[in-house]
Design an enzyme around this catalytic site. Structure first.
Site, PDB file in Angstrom:
ATOM      1  N   ARG A  70      75.846 -25.158  12.207  1.00 28.69           N
ATOM      2  CA  ARG A  70      75.491 -25.227  10.791  1.00 28.69           C
ATOM      3  C   ARG A  70      76.696 -25.742  10.025  1.00 28.69           C
ATOM      4  O   ARG A  70      77.687 -25.036   9.834  1.00 28.69           O
ATOM      5  CB  ARG A  70      75.067 -23.849  10.280  1.00 28.69           C
ATOM      6  CG  ARG A  70      73.800 -23.302  10.927  1.00 28.69           C
ATOM      7  CD  ARG A  70      72.596 -24.193  10.640  1.00 28.69           C
ATOM      8  NE  ARG A  70      71.340 -23.581  11.071  1.00 28.69           N
ATOM      9  CZ  ARG A  70      70.156 -24.150  10.921  1.00 28.69           C
ATOM     10  NH1 ARG A  70      70.065 -25.365  10.385  1.00 28.69           N
ATOM     11  NH2 ARG A  70      69.066 -23.535  11.334  1.00 28.69           N
ATOM     12  N   ALA A  82      63.404 -21.211  13.959  1.00 27.38           N
ATOM     13  CA  ALA A  82      63.122 -21.240  12.522  1.00 27.38           C
ATOM     14  C   ALA A  82      62.943 -22.675  12.067  1.00 27.38           C
ATOM     15  O   ALA A  82      63.357 -23.616  12.751  1.00 27.38           O
ATOM     16  CB  ALA A  82      64.253 -20.569  11.749  1.00 27.38           C
ATOM     17  N   GLU A  99      57.311 -24.052  15.092  1.00 27.31           N
ATOM     18  CA  GLU A  99      58.755 -23.989  15.334  1.00 27.31           C
ATOM     19  C   GLU A  99      59.084 -23.304  16.654  1.00 27.31           C
ATOM     20  O   GLU A  99      60.007 -23.710  17.356  1.00 27.31           O
ATOM     21  CB  GLU A  99      59.439 -23.264  14.174  1.00 27.31           C
ATOM     22  CG  GLU A  99      59.399 -24.016  12.855  1.00 27.31           C
ATOM     23  CD  GLU A  99      60.127 -25.343  12.892  1.00 27.31           C
ATOM     24  OE1 GLU A  99      61.026 -25.517  13.752  1.00 27.31           O
ATOM     25  OE2 GLU A  99      59.815 -26.218  12.067  1.00 27.31           O
ATOM     26  N   GLU A 103      61.245 -25.506  19.165  1.00 32.09           N
ATOM     27  CA  GLU A 103      62.638 -25.133  19.389  1.00 32.09           C
ATOM     28  C   GLU A 103      62.848 -24.319  20.660  1.00 32.09           C
ATOM     29  O   GLU A 103      63.951 -24.316  21.214  1.00 32.09           O
ATOM     30  CB  GLU A 103      63.176 -24.345  18.187  1.00 32.09           C
ATOM     31  CG  GLU A 103      63.286 -25.184  16.924  1.00 32.09           C
ATOM     32  CD  GLU A 103      64.123 -24.517  15.859  1.00 32.09           C
ATOM     33  OE1 GLU A 103      64.469 -23.319  16.016  1.00 32.09           O
ATOM     34  OE2 GLU A 103      64.438 -25.185  14.858  1.00 32.09           O
ATOM     35  N   GLU A 151      69.576 -29.776  16.941  1.00 34.84           N
ATOM     36  CA  GLU A 151      68.646 -29.038  17.795  1.00 34.84           C
ATOM     37  C   GLU A 151      68.749 -29.448  19.263  1.00 34.84           C
ATOM     38  O   GLU A 151      68.397 -28.666  20.154  1.00 34.84           O
ATOM     39  CB  GLU A 151      67.209 -29.244  17.308  1.00 34.84           C
ATOM     40  CG  GLU A 151      66.930 -28.613  15.943  1.00 34.84           C
ATOM     41  CD  GLU A 151      65.498 -28.811  15.504  1.00 34.84           C
ATOM     42  OE1 GLU A 151      64.761 -29.562  16.197  1.00 34.84           O
ATOM     43  OE2 GLU A 151      65.107 -28.244  14.482  1.00 34.84           O
TER      44      GLU A 151
END
Length: 203
Positions: A70, A82, A99, A103, A151
């Protein structure tokens, strides 16, 4: 009013002007002139579409966490699956199921609404709905989503729920959906899951 009756309530204050200061890729920066009755104030904030997160628990009550970089906080955080509520009209639990598949390559057979919260109500309209997902099974190889950008490098790990709680309380986990989701799941488990509201994608 008793303590048990306390709740946050929506309030519709008149917005006299609304200005778009910056249009971003994901969210905007807005400025509102708000009439509070006795006084008018200008408030600048991030206008956010909202998001969902998934606390996925396996049969051994282990929670799935994913590592993700992040940039605003320059940390690699351990987070539950998320994503943004960026599909117009999409139900939140459907977005959560999407999601989880994209993910984590997982499908859940049972869903519950765990909690929802504002991430930073003094400066952002972002609201995150967190779901609990169980009865997990893998997405078939041929149907798996091709992850890109941050990701693409996510690493999954299954953490016993009690150990995840320890990680939150000792300050090792900082992601807000991890902190709130893990603690809410542990509290719900302690109450025999009786506080949860069922949710089902597509219904």
């Amino acid at each position: 009013m008793t303590v048990g009756e306390l709740r946050d309530v929506p309030v519709d204050r008149p917005v006299l002007t609304h200005d778009l200061l910056h249009h971003g890729r994901v969210w905007d920066l807005a400025s509102d002139l708000v009439d509070l009755g006795e006084v008018q104030v200008v408030r600048e904030y991030v206008d956010h579409p909202g998001a969902v997160a998934v606390i996925a628990l396996d049969d051994d009550d282990r929670v799935l966490l994913l590592s993700q970089y992040r940039h605003p906080v320059q940390h690699e955080l351990w987070e539950p699956p998320a994503g943004l509520l960026d599909v117009p009209g999409e139900d939140a639990v459907l977005a959560a199921a999407r999601e989880l598949a994209e993910e984590a390559d997982l499908v859940a057979g049972r869903w519950w609404r765990l909690l929802d919260f504002f991430t930073s109500p003094g400066g952002s309209s972002e609201r995150i709905v967190v779901f609990l997902a169980r009865d997990l099974s893998p997405v078939p190889e041929a149907d798996r989503y091709a992850r890109t950008d941050e990701e693409a490098g996510m690493v999954p790990i299954w953490v016993p729920l009690d150990e995840a709680v320890d990680g939150v309380l000792t300050g090792r986990f900082h992601c807000p959906t991890t902190v709130t989701g893990v603690l809410a799941a542990a509290a719900a488990k302690a109450r025999g899951w009786a506080t949860l509201t069922p949710a089902e994608p597509g219904h």
